[in-house]
Design an enzyme around this catalytic site. Structure first.
Site, mmCIF file in Angstrom:
data_model
loop_
_atom_site.group_PDB
_atom_site.id
_atom_site.type_symbol
_atom_site.label_atom_id
_atom_site.label_comp_id
_atom_site.label_asym_id
_atom_site.label_seq_id
_atom_site.Cartn_x
_atom_site.Cartn_y
_atom_site.Cartn_z
ATOM 1 N N HIS A 141 -5.742 -8.138 -0.727
ATOM 2 C CA HIS A 141 -6.399 -7.393 0.354
ATOM 3 C C HIS A 141 -7.812 -6.965 -0.041
ATOM 4 C CE1 HIS A 141 -4.892 -4.373 -2.379
ATOM 5 N NE2 HIS A 141 -5.673 -3.490 -1.791
ATOM 6 N N ASP A 142 -8.231 -7.244 -1.274
ATOM 7 C CA ASP A 142 -9.565 -6.820 -1.730
ATOM 8 C C ASP A 142 -10.573 -7.957 -1.807
ATOM 9 O OD1 ASP A 142 -8.785 -4.188 -2.098
ATOM 10 O OD2 ASP A 142 -8.278 -4.475 -4.206
ATOM 11 N N ASP A 199 3.962 -1.577 9.966
ATOM 12 C CA ASP A 199 4.826 -0.489 9.487
ATOM 13 C C ASP A 199 6.062 -1.049 8.784
ATOM 14 O OD1 ASP A 199 6.452 -1.285 11.651
ATOM 15 O OD2 ASP A 199 5.359 0.068 12.991
ATOM 16 N N ASP A 245 3.654 -4.798 13.262
ATOM 17 C CA ASP A 245 3.716 -3.481 13.909
ATOM 18 C C ASP A 245 4.954 -3.423 14.803
ATOM 19 O OD1 ASP A 245 3.288 -1.136 15.299
ATOM 20 O OD2 ASP A 245 1.687 -1.967 16.559
ATOM 21 N N ASP A 293 1.642 0.872 17.825
ATOM 22 C CA ASP A 293 0.470 1.746 17.621
ATOM 23 C C ASP A 293 -0.705 0.992 16.978
ATOM 24 O OD1 ASP A 293 1.305 1.421 15.012
ATOM 25 O OD2 ASP A 293 1.435 3.571 14.544
ATOM 26 N N GLU A 311 -3.195 -3.705 -12.029
ATOM 27 C CA GLU A 311 -4.422 -4.278 -11.498
ATOM 28 C C GLU A 311 -5.509 -3.944 -12.515
ATOM 29 O OE1 GLU A 311 -7.682 -3.859 -7.963
ATOM 30 O OE2 GLU A 311 -6.730 -2.138 -8.881
ATOM 31 N N ASP A 338 2.549 0.358 -4.657
ATOM 32 C CA ASP A 338 1.433 0.780 -5.505
ATOM 33 C C ASP A 338 1.663 2.146 -6.121
ATOM 34 O OD1 ASP A 338 -1.419 -0.801 -5.210
ATOM 35 O OD2 ASP A 338 -0.028 -1.222 -3.598
ATOM 36 N N ASP A 343 -2.369 0.532 -9.467
ATOM 37 C CA ASP A 343 -3.734 0.420 -8.948
ATOM 38 C C ASP A 343 -4.724 0.819 -10.041
ATOM 39 O OD1 ASP A 343 -5.358 0.078 -6.450
ATOM 40 O OD2 ASP A 343 -5.951 2.135 -6.914
#
Ligand code: TEU
Length: 525
Positions: free
Chosen positions: A326-327, A30, A22, A26, A268, A99, A201
């Site tokens: 991330h899944d 990013d 970051d 925030d 994917e 993605d 995706d």
């Protein structure tokens, strides 16, 4: 890099953007944050960055619900930040993909707002609207991957719309050629702007059976629960909602666009059977598909990870290899950090494209996220806490500080995950024996051994517990047994996961890369 199939020489790295770095305090990672870490990724030896979606999104699924396909979400920065990131990555010899999320859009996308507005709106057929079977009865029995029916009723026009994920992610109607045109123009927009390709995706979702028939329910003994979806999903044989023949045309058209740009498309495609997955890889399908067997070996796929790897590599020379994303639960949680590195060592020499997920290189285990702070829509909707994707998404630990050097804010969008100083990049960079430095050595040695990945591997018969293959003069071996084990022959040690300098018996969970010592030819008699 000038080769058309540059990805065959690349090591990929998944940046889960919300949790990488970051820059503006925030609490969300990013693009300028990624830019500030390019030197780190270059030092590590990464060639290809996969950035998870940076597009405008209401974040119901953290970027996988897109409301503007041609802009950057302000949480993640600006288009100019993206241009800068791509330029600087290119200068360092790295490629950047992101993605392509087009099974569905966000329900806040203008297409969907127009589509909802009336039955005769020109955008109505961008989505799948149908009348119910009766009052309160959805049009068919399809269920959503993350739980509940795959249909939501909309009073405004007295019809239901389809969504194979959350109601905030309405499915586009791939039977409508205008949808295909829109998506192709979006692809060109980004490829012309400098992106080097896409991770597609849910590449096997997209098209539906044109009649939208019910899916057959599976008999209880055929239900396989493997995470990634709520239990409901696995009670059906998904004959009509995913994996349709029309997909091949879609992929073929995308492939032509990508080839025009020298770009890479990796799908994917959640299929554990290597043969079926290889079937997607015709000459004109996407360039590669992720193989999920190593992500789920222990849970479901029905074999040891080494067997799976061998079967997949034999089925296709163009798969993309990953152990985490991330899944899914992190590799070091499932295998332990040492075995995970040994598996990475095996994949690094095979044809195809190996990917690390951010933090794999640190041997990170799942982060701790208390149930009351869960953010994952899968966890929230399905109550599937055994497979809470938040655990693999906690912020990247850069420095041994309270906010991990991830953000200057006290809080991030997800809890920091209970990391220790030994988990951090800062501490591991200084330790020559760290798992981070072992990954770095591996990525660098790969570049020096051209026989790897470009030569078809021959799998060797070895001592029990050892798994080994040979490419030209190079052998990659791992010991998955419980006792030390040795390979016959004279070897030069090029790499060991445990950082030793002499060849010898491999310790359990150690992997090595060896070169055959050339024997002097016998004197002529
Ligand atoms: O994941 C797709 C996904 O969830 C399926 O592959 C699922 O695991 C499988 O069908 C179960 O059998 C992608 C993204 O990686 C994920 O983060 C998104 O939430 C999802 O798509 C929706 O866009």
């Amino acid at each position: 890099m000038t080769r058309q199939d540059w990805w065959a020489d690349a090591v990929g790295y998944e940046v889960y953007l919300p949790s990488f770095c970051d820059s503006d305090g925030d609490g969300w990672g990013d693009l300028p944050g990624v830019l500030s870490k390019l030197d780190y990724l270059h030092w590590l030896g990464v060639d290809l960055l996969w950035l998870t979606p940076f597009y405008r999104s209401p974040m119901h699924d953290h970027g996988y619900d897109i409301s503007d396909y041609r802009d950057v979400d302000p949480r993640f920065g600006t288009l100019a930040d993206l241009d800068r990131l791509i330029d600087e990555a290119h200068e360092l010899g790295m490629r950047v993909i992101s993605d392509l999320v087009v099974n569905h859009s966000s329900n806040e996308h203008p297409w969907f707002l127009m589509s909802r507005s009336s039955k005769d709106n020109p955008y109505r057929d961008h989505y799948l609207w149908r009348p119910g079977r009766g009052p309160g009865q959805p049009p068919n029995n399809w269920v959503a991957t993350f739980g509940g029916p795959a249909w939501t009723y909309d009073e405004h026009t007295d019809e239901w719309y389809a969504h194979l994920f959350t109601p905030e992610q309405p499915d586009l109607d791939w039977g409508n050629p205008k949808v295909a045109d829109e998506v192709e123009s979006i692809m060109r927009f980004w490829l012309d702007r400098g992106l080097d390709g896409f991770r597609v995706d849910t590449a096997h979702y997209l098209a539906k059976h044109p009649d939208l028939p019910d899916n057959p329910r599976l008999p209880a003994d055929r239900v396989r629960l493997i995470g990634g979806a709520v239990a409901d999903w696995y009670h059906y044989d998904h004959q009509h909602d995913i994996g349709q023949p029309a997909l091949h045309d879609i992929h073929r058209r995308w492939r032509m666009i990508a080839d025009d740009h020298g770009a890479f498309l990796v799908g994917e495609t959640h299929m554990l059977d290597p043969g079926a997955l290889a079937g997607y890889l015709g000459r004109d399908g996407l360039h590669s598909y992720f193989y999920f067997g190593l992500i789920q070996a222990e849970v479901d796929a029905g074999g040891t990870e080494a067997d799976l790897l061998r079967a997949a590599a034999t089925a296709s020379p163009a798969l993309s290899w990953a152990q985490s994303s991330h899944d899914w639960s992190r590799a070091a949680t499932r295998y332990g950090a040492a075995r995970s590195l040994a598996l990475t060592t095996l994949t690094i020499g095979l044809p195809g494209t190996p990917f690390l997920y951010q933090g794999d290189e640190l041997g990170l285990v799942n982060g701790v996220v208390p149930a009351d702070q869960a953010q994952d829509p899968l966890a929230k909707r399905g109550g599937n806490h055994e497979h809470n994707r938040d655990a693999s998404r906690t912020p990247m630990p850069w420095r041994a500080e309270e906010n991990l050097g991830f953000t200057s804010a006290d809080k991030a969008w997800l809890p920091f995950g209970d990391r220790t100083p030994a988990d951090t990049v800062e501490v591991q960079q200084q330790d020559p024996h760290s798992i981070l430095n072992a990954h770095r050595r591996l990525l660098h040695v790969r570049r020096e051994l051209p026989d790897l990945r470009r030569t078809e591997p021959t799998w060797l018969d070895t001592a029990p517990g050892l798994v080994a293959y040979q490419c030209g003069n190079t052998v990659v071996a791992a010991n998955f047994g419980t006792a030390p084990a040795e390979l016959d022959g004279d070897w030069l040690l090029r790499y060991s996961t445990v950082d030793r300098t002499e060849p010898g018996p491999l310790a359990p969970d150690e992997a090595v890369i060896l070169e055959r010592v050339a024997r002097p030819s016998p004197p002529a008699s």
